[in-house]
Each structure stands twice: as C-alpha cells, then as structure tokens.
Design a protein around this motif. Structure first.
Motif, mmCIF file in Angstrom:
data_model
loop_
_atom_site.group_PDB
_atom_site.id
_atom_site.type_symbol
_atom_site.label_atom_id
_atom_site.label_comp_id
_atom_site.label_asym_id
_atom_site.label_seq_id
_atom_site.Cartn_x
_atom_site.Cartn_y
_atom_site.Cartn_z
ATOM 1 N N HIS A 1 5.089 4.951 9.358
ATOM 2 C CA HIS A 1 6.039 5.914 9.908
ATOM 3 C C HIS A 1 7.462 5.584 9.457
ATOM 4 C CE1 HIS A 1 7.811 8.593 13.037
ATOM 5 N NE2 HIS A 1 8.759 7.665 13.031
ATOM 6 N N GLU A 2 7.839 4.309 9.499
ATOM 7 C CA GLU A 2 9.194 3.931 9.077
ATOM 8 C C GLU A 2 9.387 4.149 7.579
ATOM 9 O OE1 GLU A 2 11.440 3.570 11.213
ATOM 10 O OE2 GLU A 2 9.982 3.549 12.858
ATOM 11 N N ILE A 3 8.367 3.843 6.795
ATOM 12 C CA ILE A 3 8.461 4.085 5.355
ATOM 13 C C ILE A 3 8.512 5.582 5.078
ATOM 14 C CG2 ILE A 3 7.363 3.732 3.113
ATOM 15 C CD1 ILE A 3 8.629 1.220 4.509
ATOM 16 N N ALA A 4 7.884 6.378 5.942
ATOM 17 C CA ALA A 4 7.962 7.835 5.794
ATOM 18 C C ALA A 4 9.397 8.326 5.911
ATOM 19 C CB ALA A 4 7.079 8.516 6.834
ATOM 20 N N HIS A 5 10.213 7.643 6.712
ATOM 21 C CA HIS A 5 11.634 8.014 6.774
ATOM 22 C C HIS A 5 12.307 7.763 5.428
ATOM 23 C CE1 HIS A 5 11.746 9.147 10.894
ATOM 24 N NE2 HIS A 5 11.502 7.944 11.378
ATOM 25 N N ASP B 1 0.830 -1.209 0.000
ATOM 26 C CA ASP B 1 0.000 0.000 0.000
ATOM 27 C C ASP B 1 0.863 1.257 0.000
ATOM 28 O OD1 ASP B 1 -2.324 -1.438 -0.066
ATOM 29 O OD2 ASP B 1 -2.897 -1.070 2.014
ATOM 30 N N THR B 2 1.966 1.230 0.749
ATOM 31 C CA THR B 2 2.849 2.404 0.747
ATOM 32 C C THR B 2 3.470 2.603 -0.624
ATOM 33 O OG1 THR B 2 4.897 1.258 1.457
ATOM 34 C CG2 THR B 2 3.402 2.040 3.194
ATOM 35 N N GLU B 3 3.796 1.516 -1.298
ATOM 36 C CA GLU B 3 4.378 1.620 -2.640
ATOM 37 C C GLU B 3 3.406 2.280 -3.611
ATOM 38 O OE1 GLU B 3 6.957 -2.494 -2.000
ATOM 39 O OE2 GLU B 3 5.187 -2.474 -3.295
ATOM 40 N N ASP B 4 2.157 1.817 -3.587
ATOM 41 C CA ASP B 4 1.149 2.362 -4.497
ATOM 42 C C ASP B 4 0.855 3.828 -4.185
ATOM 43 O OD1 ASP B 4 0.925 -0.079 -5.785
ATOM 44 O OD2 ASP B 4 -0.759 -0.748 -4.554
ATOM 45 N N VAL B 5 0.693 4.129 -2.902
ATOM 46 C CA VAL B 5 0.336 5.485 -2.496
ATOM 47 C C VAL B 5 1.461 6.476 -2.778
ATOM 48 C CG1 VAL B 5 -0.037 6.940 -0.454
ATOM 49 C CG2 VAL B 5 -1.431 4.888 -0.810
ATOM 50 N N TRP B 6 2.684 6.149 -2.354
ATOM 51 C CA TRP B 6 3.771 7.100 -2.526
ATOM 52 C C TRP B 6 4.201 7.234 -3.984
ATOM 53 C CZ3 TRP B 6 4.235 10.793 0.563
ATOM 54 C CH2 TRP B 6 3.980 10.638 1.930
ATOM 55 N N SER B 7 4.028 6.198 -4.782
ATOM 56 C CA SER B 7 4.299 6.332 -6.218
ATOM 57 C C SER B 7 3.360 7.360 -6.824
ATOM 58 C CB SER B 7 4.118 4.981 -6.923
ATOM 59 O OG SER B 7 5.129 4.072 -6.538
ATOM 60 N N ASP B 8 2.109 7.310 -6.427
ATOM 61 C CA ASP B 8 1.124 8.259 -6.939
ATOM 62 C C ASP B 8 1.407 9.681 -6.432
ATOM 63 O OD1 ASP B 8 -1.454 8.995 -8.205
ATOM 64 O OD2 ASP B 8 -2.109 9.291 -6.141
ATOM 65 N N ILE B 9 1.720 9.809 -5.135
ATOM 66 C CA ILE B 9 1.982 11.129 -4.558
ATOM 67 C C ILE B 9 3.239 11.751 -5.156
ATOM 68 C CG2 ILE B 9 2.605 12.346 -2.434
ATOM 69 C CD1 ILE B 9 0.757 10.457 -0.921
ATOM 70 N N PHE B 10 4.292 10.967 -5.330
ATOM 71 C CA PHE B 10 5.522 11.496 -5.928
ATOM 72 C C PHE B 10 5.263 11.976 -7.349
ATOM 73 C CE2 PHE B 10 7.880 10.588 -2.337
ATOM 74 C CZ PHE B 10 9.252 10.711 -2.520
ATOM 75 N N SER B 11 4.468 11.226 -8.077
ATOM 76 C CA SER B 11 4.162 11.617 -9.446
ATOM 77 C C SER B 11 3.417 12.947 -9.486
ATOM 78 C CB SER B 11 3.306 10.525 -10.113
ATOM 79 O OG SER B 11 2.918 10.913 -11.415
ATOM 80 N N ARG B 12 2.470 13.145 -8.569
ATOM 81 C CA ARG B 12 1.635 14.347 -8.582
ATOM 82 C C ARG B 12 2.287 15.543 -7.889
ATOM 83 N NH1 ARG B 12 -2.139 14.156 -5.488
ATOM 84 N NH2 ARG B 12 -2.003 12.089 -4.524
ATOM 85 N N GLN B 13 2.957 15.299 -6.756
ATOM 86 C CA GLN B 13 3.451 16.406 -5.941
ATOM 87 C C GLN B 13 4.944 16.680 -6.072
ATOM 88 O OE1 GLN B 13 2.154 16.434 -1.816
ATOM 89 N NE2 GLN B 13 0.204 15.472 -2.300
ATOM 90 N N VAL B 14 5.702 15.683 -6.422
ATOM 91 C CA VAL B 14 7.164 15.834 -6.501
ATOM 92 C C VAL B 14 7.646 15.904 -7.943
ATOM 93 C CG1 VAL B 14 9.382 14.872 -5.754
ATOM 94 C CG2 VAL B 14 7.358 14.570 -4.311
ATOM 95 N N GLY B 15 6.919 15.242 -8.827
ATOM 96 C CA GLY B 15 7.326 15.223 -10.225
ATOM 97 C C GLY B 15 8.459 14.269 -10.500
ATOM 98 N N GLU B 16 8.638 13.291 -9.613
ATOM 99 C CA GLU B 16 9.694 12.292 -9.779
ATOM 100 C C GLU B 16 9.125 10.904 -9.485
ATOM 101 O OE1 GLU B 16 12.954 13.228 -7.254
ATOM 102 O OE2 GLU B 16 13.317 15.200 -8.145
ATOM 103 N N ALA B 17 9.859 9.889 -9.915
ATOM 104 C CA ALA B 17 9.454 8.514 -9.629
ATOM 105 C C ALA B 17 9.833 8.155 -8.201
ATOM 106 C CB ALA B 17 10.116 7.554 -10.603
ATOM 107 N N TYR B 18 8.986 7.401 -7.549
ATOM 108 C CA TYR B 18 9.248 6.930 -6.194
ATOM 109 C C TYR B 18 9.929 5.568 -6.272
ATOM 110 C CZ TYR B 18 8.254 4.987 -1.526
ATOM 111 O OH TYR B 18 8.351 4.405 -0.276
ATOM 112 N N VAL B 19 11.075 5.450 -5.630
ATOM 113 C CA VAL B 19 11.797 4.173 -5.565
ATOM 114 C C VAL B 19 11.551 3.576 -4.185
ATOM 115 C CG1 VAL B 19 14.021 3.024 -5.742
ATOM 116 C CG2 VAL B 19 13.557 5.065 -7.138
ATOM 117 N N PRO B 20 10.810 2.485 -4.081
ATOM 118 C CA PRO B 20 10.444 1.949 -2.766
ATOM 119 C C PRO B 20 11.618 1.311 -2.050
ATOM 120 C CG PRO B 20 9.680 0.483 -4.490
ATOM 121 C CD PRO B 20 10.206 1.717 -5.184
ATOM 122 N N PRO B 21 11.536 1.247 -0.719
ATOM 123 C CA PRO B 21 12.587 0.599 0.058
ATOM 124 C C PRO B 21 12.360 -0.901 0.156
ATOM 125 C CG PRO B 21 10.921 1.414 1.540
ATOM 126 C CD PRO B 21 10.469 1.782 0.146
#
Length: 283
Positions: free
Chosen positions: A161-165, A82-102
């Motif tokens: 929280h840990e993934i937020a780091h 879920d963190t992978e899906d959510v942060w990939s979407d947020i990075f695309s919309r708000q950061v303009g970069e690809a999210y690389v998951p941990p």
C-alpha cells in the motif's frame, strides 16, 4: 507467503542503529517541513535541500535491535524487491515508461522525514517529496497485537500500500491531488484523501495479483490476511475500536468495506485504469 531465501532490495535505508533522530539538526525540524510541503504544493524542486544531511534529522532513536526486528527487516527487503520487479513490468506494459523505485527507510523508535517526524505511533507512510517510504520495524507487532491483523501477508499488504503511493507519485497523481487539497476546506480535502488511499489499496491488489503470477509466492490464507488488514485499518473500524462516535467527514482512508472492495478490484483486474477512484461515483 513464501519469502525466505529470496532476493532482497538494495533500496533500503536502515537507520535503526543510528542515533540523533529524536530532534532535527540545524535547518531541520518544523521549519524545514513547512518549507518542503509548501514547495511541493507549488511544484518547486527542493532536491538540493533534501540532499543536505544538515537539513534533515537523520538517525533513529529507540530500543535495541531484536531478532524480530531483523526478521522484519529481511521480510520488508524481500517484499520491496517484489514491488520493484512487479511495478517495473507493469509500467513497461501499461504505462510505457520506466519505473523508478523508491527508497524504504527502516527505523526504530523515531526518525525525521521531510514530511514530518516518524515514530511507531505514526505508522508506515510515504513522503512524496523525498520519494521514500518510512517504516518502524515494531509496526508489525502492533499490526498483529493491537490491530488484530496478523500474518506475513497482512504485513506485505501494508508495504504494498505504501509503495502504491509511490506509484501514484510516479504517475503524477499525488502532485496534482496535493495541489487541489491545498485549496479545499478540510471536509473536501479529506474526501480527496480517501480517494487517494482507496486507489493505493486497488494498486496493492494489482501488485498481489501480479506477484502471484510472476513468483507464485502466495499461500493459502494470504488473501484473507490482506483483506483482514484492510478491514482493521478502515476509518470506521478504527473510530469504533477507539470508542469514538462515528464521524464520516473526518475519514481520510476509507471505511473497512471500501478498502476491501478496492483491494479486490485491483486483485481481480490487474489494470491500473480500473483503479480510478477519482472518477468513481460510488466508492
């Protein structure tokens, strides 16, 4: 939280059935940790060192794997997905970069990381030089029984929280803060640490908002579970429950009220920019 039967992450490194994690192999241990942390503070690439199995104390030592451990591992895998899906979407919309998951390392008992030894006593943590989060599957039992923060979404909040780091690491925030902390005295370093942790709580709130919008998996009482978990692991609450005198200058994660407040801020906003704890005059 509705999580059963849903997609799990492939970014899980399961060390629970390995052996030999109690002591680092040749080239590992305290020497490796010191080298890695200094290199990280100076911005030196240590990827080659971290990729060498001989340099790491890989493996896990602990009790046999139980049914509860397996359920926890499955839950963590779904939450991580879920963190992978959510942060990939947020990075695309708000950061303009690809999210690389941990990668999330599951272990039982003890294991080694480039940031130090890991055990049930250390609790979950994120190691920025490896871009890995570490979690002992027994922690969820401690979260409920010892800390009084039961419920599946309390556990999801901890993972988030840990993934937020990691999100902070991807945004370049952690490297910058760690370089600053290396030049400060303990009190001011702790103050920066609090801001890092509260920002991670805010980002966990953003994830919570987004995961509900994207998947609709939250159930009644889930937000209350997350807020209770945030309260139970506040520095003031932990010191009070341990029978210690309150020492605010030693706080590294923030008070219970602060942790709840920043989680709610992220939950209500959904915008990374609103999680800027470093510019906040009041936490």
């Amino acid at each position: 939280m509705k999580w059963q039967g849903r997609r799990g992450s492939r970014n899980i490194e399961d060390r629970r059935r390995r052996r030999g994690g109690g002591a680092a192999k040749a080239g590992g241990g305290i020497g490796l940790i010191a080298i890695v942390l200094v290199a990280y503070a100076l911005g030196i690439d240590v990827t080659a060192l971290l990729d060498d199995p001989a340099a790491q104390g890989l493996g896990s030592s602990g009790a046999p794997i139980t049914a509860a451990d397996e359920k926890a591992a499955e839950f963590v895998s779904v939450t991580l997905a879920d963190t992978e899906d959510v942060w990939s979407d947020i990075f695309s919309r708000q950061v303009g970069e690809a999210y690389v998951p941990p990668v999330l390392v599951l272990f039982k008992g003890t294991t080694q990381s480039a940031c130090g030894g890991a055990s049930a006593a250390t609790g979950p943590f994120y190691c920025p030089v490896e871009r890995k989060a570490y979690l002992d599957t027994d922690f969820f039992v401690s979260l409920e029984n010892r800390l009084g923060a039961g419920g599946d979404f309390a556990a999801a909040y901890v993972v988030a929280h840990e993934i937020a780091h990691h999100v902070q690491n991807e945004l370049g925030i952690l490297p910058q803060v760690n370089r600053m902390r290396a030049q400060l005295d303990e009190i001011r370093s702790n103050e920066l640490s609090v801001r890092v942790e509260l920002q991670a709580d805010c980002l966990a709130g953003i994830w919570t908002r987004s995961v509900q919008q994207k998947f609709g998996t939250l159930e009644q009482g889930d937000i209350a579970e997350a807020l209770n978990a945030a309260a139970q692991i506040g520095d003031d609450t932990l010191q009070r429950n341990a029978g210690r005198a309150m020492r605010p200058h030693t706080f590294t994660h923030g008070t219970s009220a602060q942790r709840q407040r920043w989680f709610i801020r992220g939950l209500e906003s959904g915008d990374i920019e609103d999680c800027d704890t470093f510019s906040a005059s009041q936490l």
